[in-house]
Design an enzyme around this catalytic site. Structure first.
Site, PDB file in Angstrom:
ATOM      1  N   PRO A   1      92.136  52.392  15.499  1.00  0.00           N
ATOM      2  CA  PRO A   1      93.386  53.143  15.321  1.00  0.00           C
ATOM      3  C   PRO A   1      93.834  53.607  16.565  1.00  0.00           C
ATOM      4  O   PRO A   1      94.770  54.146  17.096  1.00  0.00           O
ATOM      5  CB  PRO A   1      93.129  54.477  14.538  1.00  0.00           C
TER       6      PRO A   1
ATOM      7  N   ASP B   1      99.392  43.313  18.988  1.00  0.00           N
ATOM      8  CA  ASP B   1     100.265  43.956  18.460  1.00  0.00           C
ATOM      9  C   ASP B   1     100.470  45.109  19.416  1.00  0.00           C
ATOM     10  O   ASP B   1      99.783  46.003  20.137  1.00  0.00           O
ATOM     11  CB  ASP B   1     100.003  44.453  17.069  1.00  0.00           C
TER      12      ASP B   1
ATOM     13  N   LYS C   1     104.283  43.505  16.999  1.00  0.00           N
ATOM     14  CA  LYS C   1     104.699  43.628  15.268  1.00  0.00           C
ATOM     15  C   LYS C   1     104.572  45.239  15.206  1.00  0.00           C
ATOM     16  O   LYS C   1     103.534  45.377  14.774  1.00  0.00           O
ATOM     17  CB  LYS C   1     103.913  42.900  14.661  1.00  0.00           C
TER      18      LYS C   1
ATOM     19  N   GLY D   1      93.621  48.975  14.217  1.00  0.00           N
ATOM     20  CA  GLY D   1      92.981  49.520  12.711  1.00  0.00           C
ATOM     21  C   GLY D   1      91.928  48.160  12.347  1.00  0.00           C
ATOM     22  O   GLY D   1      91.057  47.550  13.235  1.00  0.00           O
ATOM     23  N   ASP D   2      91.840  47.790  11.323  1.00  0.00           N
ATOM     24  CA  ASP D   2      91.126  46.690  10.690  1.00  0.00           C
ATOM     25  C   ASP D   2      92.297  45.743  10.404  1.00  0.00           C
ATOM     26  O   ASP D   2      93.211  45.748   9.795  1.00  0.00           O
ATOM     27  CB  ASP D   2      90.420  47.063   9.280  1.00  0.00           C
TER      28      ASP D   2
ATOM     29  N   THR E   1      89.892  51.332  10.335  1.00  0.00           N
ATOM     30  CA  THR E   1      91.360  51.363  10.054  1.00  0.00           C
ATOM     31  C   THR E   1      91.736  52.632  10.031  1.00  0.00           C
ATOM     32  O   THR E   1      90.945  53.772  10.181  1.00  0.00           O
ATOM     33  CB  THR E   1      91.328  51.002   8.343  1.00  0.00           C
ATOM     34  N   ALA E   2      93.066  52.781  10.175  1.00  0.00           N
ATOM     35  CA  ALA E   2      94.019  54.226  10.409  1.00  0.00           C
ATOM     36  C   ALA E   2      93.244  55.252   9.473  1.00  0.00           C
ATOM     37  O   ALA E   2      93.346  56.458   9.650  1.00  0.00           O
ATOM     38  CB  ALA E   2      95.295  53.884  10.298  1.00  0.00           C
TER      39      ALA E   2
ATOM     40  N   MET F   1     102.244  52.963   6.854  1.00  0.00           N
ATOM     41  CA  MET F   1     103.566  52.934   7.302  1.00  0.00           C
ATOM     42  C   MET F   1     104.704  53.677   6.191  1.00  0.00           C
ATOM     43  O   MET F   1     105.400  53.311   5.511  1.00  0.00           O
ATOM     44  CB  MET F   1     104.312  51.300   7.096  1.00  0.00           C
TER      45      MET F   1
HETATM   46  N1  SAH Z   1      95.673  47.003  10.118  1.00  0.00           N
HETATM   47  C1  SAH Z   1      96.064  48.579  10.457  1.00  0.00           C
HETATM   48  C2  SAH Z   1      97.313  48.781   9.831  1.00  0.00           C
HETATM   49  C3  SAH Z   1      98.290  48.221  10.135  1.00  0.00           C
HETATM   50  S1  SAH Z   1      99.919  48.805   9.346  1.00  0.00           S
HETATM   51  C4  SAH Z   1      94.835  49.581  10.112  1.00  0.00           C
HETATM   52  O1  SAH Z   1      93.897  48.973   9.468  1.00  0.00           O
HETATM   53  O2  SAH Z   1      94.831  50.747  10.506  1.00  0.00           O
HETATM   54  C5  SAH Z   1     100.718  49.868  10.534  1.00  0.00           C
HETATM   55  C6  SAH Z   1     100.462  51.209   9.778  1.00  0.00           C
HETATM   56  O3  SAH Z   1      99.127  51.630  10.202  1.00  0.00           O
HETATM   57  C7  SAH Z   1     101.290  52.223  10.744  1.00  0.00           C
HETATM   58  O4  SAH Z   1     102.630  52.084  10.334  1.00  0.00           O
HETATM   59  C8  SAH Z   1     100.623  53.579  10.249  1.00  0.00           C
HETATM   60  O5  SAH Z   1     100.766  53.820   9.188  1.00  0.00           O
HETATM   61  C9  SAH Z   1      99.154  53.104  10.458  1.00  0.00           C
HETATM   62  N2  SAH Z   1      98.419  53.388  11.521  1.00  0.00           N
HETATM   63  C10 SAH Z   1      97.938  52.516  12.720  1.00  0.00           C
HETATM   64  N3  SAH Z   1      97.410  53.279  13.586  1.00  0.00           N
HETATM   65  C11 SAH Z   1      97.641  54.652  13.388  1.00  0.00           C
HETATM   66  C12 SAH Z   1      97.072  55.683  13.975  1.00  0.00           C
HETATM   67  N4  SAH Z   1      96.531  55.402  15.311  1.00  0.00           N
HETATM   68  N5  SAH Z   1      97.519  56.721  13.455  1.00  0.00           N
HETATM   69  C13 SAH Z   1      98.391  56.856  12.400  1.00  0.00           C
HETATM   70  N6  SAH Z   1      98.700  55.715  11.589  1.00  0.00           N
HETATM   71  C14 SAH Z   1      98.332  54.739  12.143  1.00  0.00           C
END
Ligand code: SAH
Length: 485
Positions: free
Chosen positions: A242, A265, A287, A319-320, A348-349, A402
């Site tokens: 994250p 991204d 993206k 994230g993942d 993941t976030a 999101m």
């Molecule tokens: N693959 C990513 C998610 C991608 S979708 C994962 O596993 O985290 C993108 C969404 O992830 C963002 O709109 C938000 O909701 C969340 N996200 C990603 N990084 C974040 C962060 N540092 N803090 C809060 N939300 C985050």
């Protein structure tokens, strides 16, 4: 109107100003002049000789310790001349060290050295030095030099002690073997990726069995493994986590070190790219979910084309990669094109956010189930096929990715479907990053609070009774120290 973006090449990240440039001086067989007999002189002579130098020492009144040095060198050579230095003594020297008590004498020595183009160091007189000595960790041919540029010598010593503890003595033998094998490896393995594969395997063995000296059998096995490994390009989907760099996995780090090209991204924290191989090309394929994006088909095509041209491609995702990352389409594109593809998971976030605010996502009484939901459909609206029964369930923790555009609609509808309006709900902006912020509320009032806050950056919504503990603890943020068990 949001026009699709094109993937674009980005410049290298992260070159910060350097206090000094570390360089490693090869003194084997070279002449070094040391003049003077201050307290630092004997050790410096030993050190220079250990690096293979021929050290001429000029000291009119050498003490006992300095006299003993020529008989106590482990390599190179030291010769003591019991007289004052003269300018011509510096002729042909590769390096000069002023170790005299007298400042004026030292200034004259430094000037004489510089006049001959000899680089010079003055013991305990940083203002007269062209180069300075750092702390050393010695596993020759592996040598680590440490400098704080005089700012904090004790800090430097502690760093040295830590590195000492981290590097087994046996690395000496492994790095020595690498040096001996280098030429053969270069002659036998032609591609960069293949050679790198060999050195990575060797390094893995060294880390796994540091106390065993490598043998010719190791060489043969490593060579056979490398030659049998599949050749050509490949794609690795890598989770960047994250934001906090320390949440990268070791595998992710290795993939970044190995990559020829990195497609990343917007949401990937820029610091993460600092861990890539310096020569790697980095391309933003944008993206973010908010601004204009590159078309997924363009990304897939670029990824496949690069891999087919023999590149090691890292597709770096926040994230993942397997959570709301359209990884399925990318994996499919690789498979259809016959490009080897593998996945390195990331934090993941949801996991990053939960950890940094210290809430448990599951709870024996309050949350027997955990669900990850997207707040976006293809058009950026609330997906109309969400399972509202599941979202209204009081015994679940829901994490919404999101969520920004649709947060109010989602919470209102969940309440209308039966979720208690008092259910704890929170939004974490920029989870695990230095600018992380948390907004806490309930299913009924969180949307209002989020609107009022004007929070920026990626955000994640969490809803459920299990978060009550975090809500109660709102006034006393969970400190890193408290979590560092
Ligand atoms: N693959 C990513 C998610 C991608 S979708 C994962 O596993 O985290 C993108 C969404 O992830 C963002 O709109 C938000 O909701 C969340 N996200 C990603 N990084 C974040 C962060 N540092 N803090 C809060 N939300 C985050």
């Amino acid at each position: 109107m949001n026009l699709p973006r094109q993937p674009r090449e980005t410049r290298g990240h992260g070159l910060e100003p350097l206090a000094v440039l570390p360089v490693f001086l090869d003194l084997k067989g070279k002449r070094v002049v040391l003049a003077g007999n201050n307290a630092g002189a004997p050790w410096k002579v030993k050190l220079l000789a250990a690096a293979g130098a021929h050290v001429d020492v000029y000291a009119a009144e050498a003490g006992e310790e300095l006299r003993a040095v020529p008989g106590a060198t482990v390599a190179g050579q030291a010769v003591l001349h019991e007289r004052a230095w003269t300018a011509t003594d510096l002729d042909g020297a590769a390096f000069a060290i002023g170790a005299m008590e007298d400042e004026d004498d030292c200034v004259a020595f430094v000037a004489a050295a510089r006049a001959r183009g000899v680089i010079v160091n003055a013991v305990d007189r940083p203002h007269l030095c062209d180069v300075k000595f750092g702390a050393i960790v010695n596993r020759s041919p592996l040598v680590v030099g440490i400098s704080t540029e005089g700012a904090a010598p004790v800090f430097g010593q502690t760093v040295r002690a830590r590195i000492e503890a981290m590097l087994p003595q046996g690395f000496k033998a492994w790095v020595g073997a690498a040096r001996d094998w280098r030429e053969t490896v270069t002659a036998r393995l032609h591609g960069f990726a293949e050679r790198r594969g060999f050195w990575e395997r060797l390094t893995d063995r060294a880390f796994a069995e540091p106390d065993r000296a490598p043998t010719e059998t190791d060489f043969a096995e490593l060579m056979a493994e490398t030659e049998a490994a599949p050749k050509g390009g490949a794609v690795t989907l890598v989770g960047a986590g994250p934001g906090d760099v320390e949440l990268l996995t070791l595998k992710a780090l290795r993939a970044l070190r190995n990559a020829d090209v990195i497609l990343y991204d917007d949401l990937v924290a820029p610091e993460i790219l600092d861990y890539a191989r310096r020569e790697a090309r980095t391309m933003l394929v944008g993206k973010s979910g908010y601004g204009p994006s590159c078309r997924q088909d363009d990304i897939n095509a670029l990824m496949v084309q690069l891999a087919k041209s023999g590149k090691q491609v890292v597709r770096l995702k926040s994230g993942d990669p397997l959570v709301f990352g359209r990884a399925g389409e990318e994996i499919e594109a690789c498979r259809l094109a016959g490009v080897p593809v593998r996945v390195v998971p990331g934090v993941t976030a949801a996991q990053g956010a939960a950890a940094s605010i210290g809430v448990s996502l599951t709870h024996r009484d309050a949350a027997r189930r955990l669900q990850y939901v997207t707040g976006h459909d293809r058009r950026g609206a609330l997906p109309d096929d969400l399972n509202w029964g599941a979202l209204a369930d009081g015994s679940v923790t829901t994490v919404v990715y999101m969520p920004k555009k649709t947060l109010r609609g989602l919470l209102d509808r969940a309440v209308a479907e039966g979720l208690a309006p008092t259910t704890p709900a929170l939004v974490v902006f920029n989870a695990t990053r230095p600018n992380q912020t948390v907004l806490r509320g309930t299913a009924a009032d969180l949307a209002e609070r989020v609107d009022a806050s004007g929070g920026q950056g990626p955000a994640i919504l969490m809803v459920g009774e299990a978060l009550a503990l975090g809500v109660a603890a709102a006034e006393t943020p969970v400190s890193e120290a408290a979590l560092a068990v």
